[in-house]
Motif scaffolding. Structure first.
Motif, PDB file in Angstrom:
ATOM      1  N   PRO A 415       0.789  -1.241   0.000  1.00 51.55           N
ATOM      2  CA  PRO A 415       0.000   0.000   0.000  1.00 51.55           C
ATOM      3  C   PRO A 415       0.821   1.292   0.000  1.00 51.55           C
ATOM      4  CG  PRO A 415       0.035  -0.949   2.193  1.00 51.55           C
ATOM      5  CD  PRO A 415       0.867  -1.853   1.330  1.00 51.55           C
ATOM      6  N   PHE A 416       2.097   1.224  -0.350  1.00 51.87           N
ATOM      7  CA  PHE A 416       2.926   2.410  -0.539  1.00 51.87           C
ATOM      8  C   PHE A 416       3.067   3.289   0.709  1.00 51.87           C
ATOM      9  CE2 PHE A 416       0.705   1.507  -4.632  1.00 51.87           C
ATOM     10  CZ  PHE A 416       1.776   0.908  -5.269  1.00 51.87           C
ATOM     11  N   ILE A 423      10.253  10.237   3.578  1.00 50.55           N
ATOM     12  CA  ILE A 423       9.375  10.981   2.664  1.00 50.55           C
ATOM     13  C   ILE A 423      10.120  12.187   2.097  1.00 50.55           C
ATOM     14  CG2 ILE A 423       7.252  12.358   2.544  1.00 50.55           C
ATOM     15  CD1 ILE A 423       6.008  10.423   4.514  1.00 50.55           C
ATOM     16  N   MET A 424      10.149  12.286   0.765  1.00 52.56           N
ATOM     17  CA  MET A 424      10.898  13.378   0.140  1.00 52.56           C
ATOM     18  C   MET A 424      10.031  14.340  -0.634  1.00 52.56           C
ATOM     19  SD  MET A 424      13.999  11.034  -1.139  1.00 52.56           S
ATOM     20  CE  MET A 424      14.291   9.631  -0.117  1.00 52.56           C
ATOM     21  N   ILE A 425       8.826  13.911  -0.996  1.00 51.08           N
ATOM     22  CA  ILE A 425       7.897  14.857  -1.634  1.00 51.08           C
ATOM     23  C   ILE A 425       6.522  14.720  -0.990  1.00 51.08           C
ATOM     24  CG2 ILE A 425       9.014  15.087  -3.915  1.00 51.08           C
ATOM     25  CD1 ILE A 425       7.098  12.984  -4.999  1.00 51.08           C
ATOM     26  N   PHE A 439       3.392   8.356  -5.369  1.00 51.93           N
ATOM     27  CA  PHE A 439       4.441   9.290  -5.815  1.00 51.93           C
ATOM     28  C   PHE A 439       5.586   9.360  -4.806  1.00 51.93           C
ATOM     29  CE2 PHE A 439       0.573  10.764  -7.952  1.00 51.93           C
ATOM     30  CZ  PHE A 439       1.018  10.747  -9.268  1.00 51.93           C
ATOM     31  N   GLN A 440       5.217   9.242  -3.545  1.00 52.29           N
ATOM     32  CA  GLN A 440       6.242   9.338  -2.493  1.00 52.29           C
ATOM     33  C   GLN A 440       7.148   8.116  -2.462  1.00 52.29           C
ATOM     34  OE1 GLN A 440       3.497  10.026   0.867  1.00 52.29           O
ATOM     35  NE2 GLN A 440       4.291  12.113   0.896  1.00 52.29           N
ATOM     36  N   MET A 445      12.257   5.327  -4.108  1.00 50.34           N
ATOM     37  CA  MET A 445      12.962   4.304  -4.899  1.00 50.34           C
ATOM     38  C   MET A 445      13.981   4.958  -5.827  1.00 50.34           C
ATOM     39  SD  MET A 445      11.386   1.126  -7.020  1.00 50.34           S
ATOM     40  CE  MET A 445      10.321   2.051  -8.086  1.00 50.34           C
ATOM     41  N   ASP A 446      13.605   6.102  -6.399  1.00 50.85           N
ATOM     42  CA  ASP A 446      14.518   6.824  -7.288  1.00 50.85           C
ATOM     43  C   ASP A 446      15.802   7.198  -6.541  1.00 50.85           C
ATOM     44  OD1 ASP A 446      14.721   8.547  -9.936  1.00 50.85           O
ATOM     45  OD2 ASP A 446      15.324   9.866  -8.275  1.00 50.85           O
ATOM     46  N   GLU A 447      15.631   7.656  -5.308  1.00 47.57           N
ATOM     47  CA  GLU A 447      16.783   8.016  -4.476  1.00 47.57           C
ATOM     48  C   GLU A 447      17.646   6.776  -4.206  1.00 47.57           C
ATOM     49  OE1 GLU A 447      17.117  11.122  -3.808  1.00 47.57           O
ATOM     50  OE2 GLU A 447      18.879  11.045  -2.485  1.00 47.57           O
ATOM     51  N   ALA A 448      16.949   5.657  -3.957  1.00 53.48           N
ATOM     52  CA  ALA A 448      17.664   4.413  -3.666  1.00 53.48           C
ATOM     53  C   ALA A 448      18.520   3.995  -4.865  1.00 53.48           C
ATOM     54  CB  ALA A 448      16.663   3.312  -3.303  1.00 53.48           C
ATOM     55  N   VAL A 449      17.976   4.144  -6.069  1.00 52.09           N
ATOM     56  CA  VAL A 449      18.729   3.759  -7.273  1.00 52.09           C
ATOM     57  C   VAL A 449      19.946   4.666  -7.437  1.00 52.09           C
ATOM     58  CG1 VAL A 449      18.644   3.579  -9.788  1.00 52.09           C
ATOM     59  CG2 VAL A 449      16.690   2.815  -8.437  1.00 52.09           C
ATOM     60  N   LYS A 450      19.731   5.950  -7.173  1.00 47.64           N
ATOM     61  CA  LYS A 450      20.846   6.901  -7.292  1.00 47.64           C
ATOM     62  C   LYS A 450      21.987   6.498  -6.350  1.00 47.64           C
ATOM     63  CE  LYS A 450      21.691  11.476  -5.743  1.00 47.64           C
ATOM     64  NZ  LYS A 450      21.012  12.643  -5.184  1.00 47.64           N
TER      65      LYS A 450
END
Ligand code: GP9
Ligand code: MN
Length: 631
Positions: A415-416, A423-425, A439-440, A445-450
């Motif tokens: 359930p995200f 939380i970044m956004i 979206f959060q 996940m985007d941060e994790a990939v970076k």
């Protein structure tokens, strides 16, 4: 004992209660099942009852006391053996027994030597109720008497057991929707429907697939083979073998859909790092790429990527056909000197992974036990992506090279939810909390990939690897169409929109390649296997795969979904309507016709291969059919 008056059905009642209570005690003492709330505990406590009532209830049909008693004793013994068998198996494998493992003798190879460590004298306690039952039957004269049983009593008894079963299934469905159709995890099944019902269910699934398997012979493969050879795409000569010998890191990005890429939510970027990759000189970003999964979700995506075949239309192929012969990407890479593994910090039996990974020739499965999940490092379904990536990079540094590893992320899962510090956004604001939070978690996940890219550089693994990342399946289902329409600024989500929304991103990041571009070729997860193998210079011209190399000139602009929908560069076929891809308007069905046949043929061929376990009749080294003889 003589003075005590035993009620009429006391032996039946004793047997039922004893097995029931014992099973619940054993659940708590011998298995490590995580119970998260009162409802789960309640389900756990009632779940043995329906089957136990049913099994012992058959004794009500016996006329003679002797046969009745013998029947009750045998049932008690059999159920104890099943229960204890699972306990012993669990001590060693940390998993519940499933029928195929009983027949995979190699599985028990290690068991012999450690049997002494697995079995204790005190295990006799698991049979205490059987012994007591035996003693009672011998000593109490009353139990040797015949009892006449009225039909109505029997009926009430069985109605009661069915009612309990329905109650159990109903509660399980609210706890775990689609538990049986998706059949994801043995632990979840045992937790929800109970040990005995689980074995019945397992028996049903396995006998269905073995019947189909038994009826198959190599002859069906001739037609499939002809089709595959006729439609084969030649590798792109410039790309073939260009990155031979590199490590391959394949990352399954949980529930990531393409609509968030290069998009904003309330003015905030959702995936800043992945967005930067879409413009990166070393990344091929496929923006017209789709998932092809069915009910098996993540596991289907794994299956498709490994085998370049479809999953099944019903259930999860990981469960139903985990013991088949496959010619997976891992097997091909293994044959070419790669060390192959999967990294996923979840219970290893989830989606039957521990079993099917053996059939897929995966050398090692780094499951949750390979990770240290510290305080605050888990959310939703398990370990958070950031520590997961960090520890994985560390583990990779110890792997023999070249390696192929497939990583499966977990945080961006329904359930995200996120801990506040992650939380970044902001949340989105719509009527769907699911979409709002999505979206959060995607941002996380985007941060994790970076950070993972940084980790790889730190471990000195980056330069010599190819990093392939793709979304495993949709995250936002049709239940949230209203909110999606609002976000996408559309009046409504039509079947045409919905099909296009099944797009997931695919990134092929090759450090130093200097050839990055956005590729709008239409493709799907089924194409990943040939694409990667060709980049590494591994021939696939003899492989039974339905996908084709995305870099090949012959690659067709076509993706077929598991449910028969498809998308090309010109049309979208959904709900049996042919849409013009550019306008979204309904168009002449003839524009879709040729592909409809194609789609049906490919899905049928894939099903035939899986249901008949046909690859056991195929020698992938020579491309010869092994007719008639069973591997
Ligand atoms: C579980 C994870 C999620 O291990 O792969 O599975 P899903 O629900 O996405 O299929
Ligand atoms: Mn998933």
């Amino acid at each position: 004992m003589k003075s005590f008056k035993w009620p009429k059905h006391s032996i039946l009642a004793f047997a039922v209660l004893a097995t029931w209570i014992k099973t619940v005690i054993v659940y708590h003492t011998s298995f490590d099942m995580k119970i998260e709330n009162g409802m789960q505990l309640f389900i756990l406590c009632i779940n043995p009852l329906s089957f136990v009532l049913f099994a012992y209830g058959i004794s009500l049909f016996f006329k003679k006391a002797k046969s009745r008693n013998r029947y009750i004793l045998i049932v008690s013994l059999l159920l104890s053996i099943v229960l204890y068998g699972n306990v012993a198996f669990y001590r060693f494998y940390n998993d519940f027994i499933t029928l195929p493992v009983l027949f995979q003798t190699s599985n028990f190879g290690d068991l012999g030597t450690s049997a002494a460590a697995i079995v204790n004298v005190s295990d006799i306690l698991f049979f205490a109720d059987v012994i007591l039952l035996f003693v009672l039957l011998k000593l109490v004269p009353k139990f040797k008497e015949e009892i006449t049983i009225r039909k109505e009593v029997r009926s009430v008894y069985f109605v009661l057991s069915v009612a309990i079963l329905l109650l159990n299934l109903g509660l399980a469905e609210t706890e775990r929707p689609q538990l049986l159709t998706r059949s994801f995890d043995r632990e979840l099944l045992v937790k929800n429907i109970g040990m005995y019902n689980y074995h019945l269910y397992d028996l049903y699934i396995q006998s269905k697939s073995s019947a189909q398997r038994a009826l198959a012979d190599g002859s069906e493969l001739v037609e499939v083979n002809n089709y595959i050879r006729a439609n084969q795409a030649e590798p792109n000569v410039e790309m073939f073998g260009k990155y031979a010998g590199r490590n391959v890191i394949l990352v399954s990005l949980e529930s990531l859909q393409n609509f968030v890429i290069n998009n904003e939510m309330n003015g905030q970027e959702i995936t800043p790092f992945l967005n930067s990759l879409t413009k990166d000189k070393d990344t091929y970003y496929f923006n017209n790429f789709y998932h092809q999964t069915g009910l098996g979700k993540t596991s289907d995506s794994e299956f498709i990527v490994e085998n370049s075949l479809f999953g099944l239309g019903r259930g999860a192929v990981f469960f139903t056909h985990g013991g088949n012969t496959y010619n997976s990407m891992a097997e091909s890479l293994g044959d070419n000197g790669y060390f192959t593994s999967v990294m996923h910090p979840n219970n290893k039996s989830f989606w039957n992974r521990d079993m099917i990974y053996q059939s897929l020739s995966i050398d090692k499965f780094y499951d949750v036990d390979s990770y240290n999940v510290g305080e605050g490092e888990a959310v939703n379904w398990g370990m958070k992506d950031i520590p997961f990536f960090e520890q994985s990079a560390q583990l990779m540094s110890e792997m023999p090279q070249p390696f192929y590893t497939r990583m499966i992320t977990l945080t961006n899962h329904y359930p995200f939810y996120l801990d506040p510090e992650d939380i970044m956004i902001d949340e989105y604001t719509s009527n769907s909390g699911t979409l709002n939070r999505y979206f959060q978690t995607v941002r996380y996940m985007d941060e994790a990939v970076k950070l993972f890219f940084e980790d790889l550089k730190e471990q000195g693994l980056y330069e010599n690897s190819i990093i392939v990342m793709y979304g495993d399946h949709y995250g936002i289902s049709e239940n949230h169409n209203k909110a999606m329409a609002m976000y996408l600024e559309k009046d409504e989500i039509t079947p045409y929109d919905n099909a296009l929304l099944q797009s997931v991103p695919l990134f092929i990041h090759i450090p130093g390649s200097n050839d990055g571009q956005v590729v709008d070729e239409v493709g799907g997860q089924i194409d990943i296997r040939p694409t990667i193998l060709h980049l590494l210079g591994i021939d696939t011209s003899k492989d039974m795969q339905l996908g084709s190399d995305l870099f090949s000139e012959d690659h067709e602009n076509l993706v077929i979904f598991r449910d028969g929908r498809f998308i090309t560069d010109k049309v979208v076929y959904a709900s049996e309507v042919c849409y013009d891809r550019a306008t979204g308007e309904e168009t002449d069905i003839n524009a879709c016709k040729p592909y409809i046949e194609n789609a049906t043929a490919e899905l049928d061929y894939s099903d035939a291969i899986i249901n008949g376990d046909l690859l056991r009749f195929y020698d992938d080294k020579t491309g010869n059919l092994i007719q008639g003889s069973v591997k």
